[in-house]
Write a protein that holds these residues in place. Structure first.
Motif, short mmCIF file in Angstrom:
data_model
loop_
_atom_site.label_atom_id
_atom_site.label_comp_id
_atom_site.label_asym_id
_atom_site.label_seq_id
_atom_site.Cartn_x
_atom_site.Cartn_y
_atom_site.Cartn_z
N GLY A 61 48.13 39.88 76.18
CA GLY A 61 49.34 40.56 76.63
C GLY A 61 49.04 40.81 78.13
N THR A 62 49.07 41.92 78.53
CA THR A 62 48.67 42.09 79.89
C THR A 62 47.30 42.68 80.07
N LEU A 63 46.35 42.73 78.96
CA LEU A 63 45.37 43.17 78.98
C LEU A 63 44.29 42.05 79.07
N TYR A 64 43.30 42.03 80.03
CA TYR A 64 42.37 40.95 80.10
C TYR A 64 41.11 41.42 80.63
N ILE A 65 39.91 41.07 80.38
CA ILE A 65 38.67 41.26 81.02
C ILE A 65 38.33 40.53 82.02
N PHE A 66 37.88 41.36 83.09
CA PHE A 66 37.39 40.73 84.48
C PHE A 66 35.89 41.18 84.56
N ALA A 67 35.07 40.42 85.17
CA ALA A 67 33.89 40.80 85.44
C ALA A 67 33.16 40.38 86.82
N PHE A 70 27.40 42.82 91.29
CA PHE A 70 27.27 44.02 92.25
C PHE A 70 27.21 43.63 93.68
N ASN A 71 27.51 42.23 93.84
CA ASN A 71 27.56 41.83 95.20
C ASN A 71 29.13 41.68 95.46
N GLY A 72 29.90 42.02 94.44
CA GLY A 72 31.35 41.68 94.66
C GLY A 72 31.75 40.13 94.14
N ILE A 73 31.08 39.31 93.51
CA ILE A 73 31.48 38.13 93.29
C ILE A 73 31.96 38.09 92.04
N THR A 74 33.32 37.56 91.68
CA THR A 74 34.12 37.49 90.44
C THR A 74 33.14 36.57 89.36
N LEU A 75 32.97 37.11 88.52
CA LEU A 75 32.06 36.10 87.34
C LEU A 75 33.20 35.55 86.48
N ALA A 76 34.13 36.35 85.96
CA ALA A 76 35.21 35.73 85.34
C ALA A 76 36.46 36.83 85.52
N ASN A 77 37.65 36.45 85.25
CA ASN A 77 38.78 37.02 85.39
C ASN A 77 39.79 36.31 84.34
N GLY A 78 40.12 37.02 83.20
CA GLY A 78 41.13 36.28 81.97
C GLY A 78 42.45 36.16 82.77
N GLY A 79 42.79 37.31 83.59
CA GLY A 79 44.42 37.00 84.05
C GLY A 79 44.36 36.14 85.09
#
Length: 149
Positions: A61-67, A70-79
């Motif tokens: 639904g509206t829940l998703y994992i993001f990672a 520590f440098n601020g780079i997105t590793l993953a974003n399910g949304g």
């Protein structure tokens, strides 16, 4: 009269279901803990691929994992999988709060915790109060957010 009552009852029941279906802070925290366990069991590379999959086990639904590292780079974003590889450290909400930087700080200093901010709702296109639970994993954090009330 019976028909009107039936229609009202159905509307009430549908509203109750939709209210109950709104994710809670507990749901977000549980999703993060599930994601951290997945990383530990399957390794970072497999986990990031799964987290970035909009039809995967870490989008509900509206829940998703993001990672984010520590440098601020997105590793993953399910949304929004297109954010993978983007530098988000300087991202600010409508009030000027650098919330990704705060998430990094919370994960590094406390190991886990909540961060409040405002984020644009994809449907209404209006900023709404959100809170995200983040947890440190090695040199990055995993997070999941819900609307704040």
């Amino acid at each position: 009269m019976k028909r009107l009552f039936s229609v009202l009852l159905i509307c009430f029941l549908m509203a109750s279901v939709s209210l109950a279906a709104e994710p809670t802070k507990g749901d977000a925290e549980a999703m993060v803990k599930k994601a951290v366990a997945y990383v530990k069991a399957n390794g970072k590379d497999k986990a990031m691929a799964e987290f970035n999959n909009p039809q995967g086990a870490f989008v509900s639904g509206t829940l998703y994992i993001f990672a984010v590292d520590f440098n601020g780079i997105t590793l993953a974003n399910g949304g929004t999988p297109l954010l993978k590889g983007k530098d988000m450290k300087g991202l600010k909400d409508k009030d000027g709060k650098a919330f990704i930087a705060e998430m990094i700080s919370v994960a590094k200093s406390k190991g886990s915790g909540w961060v409040d901010y405002n984020w644009v709702n994809k449907v209404t296109k209006k900023p709404e109060p959100k809170t995200s639970y983040v947890q440190k994993v090695d040199d990055y954090f995993v997070g999941c957010g819900v609307n704040r009330k």
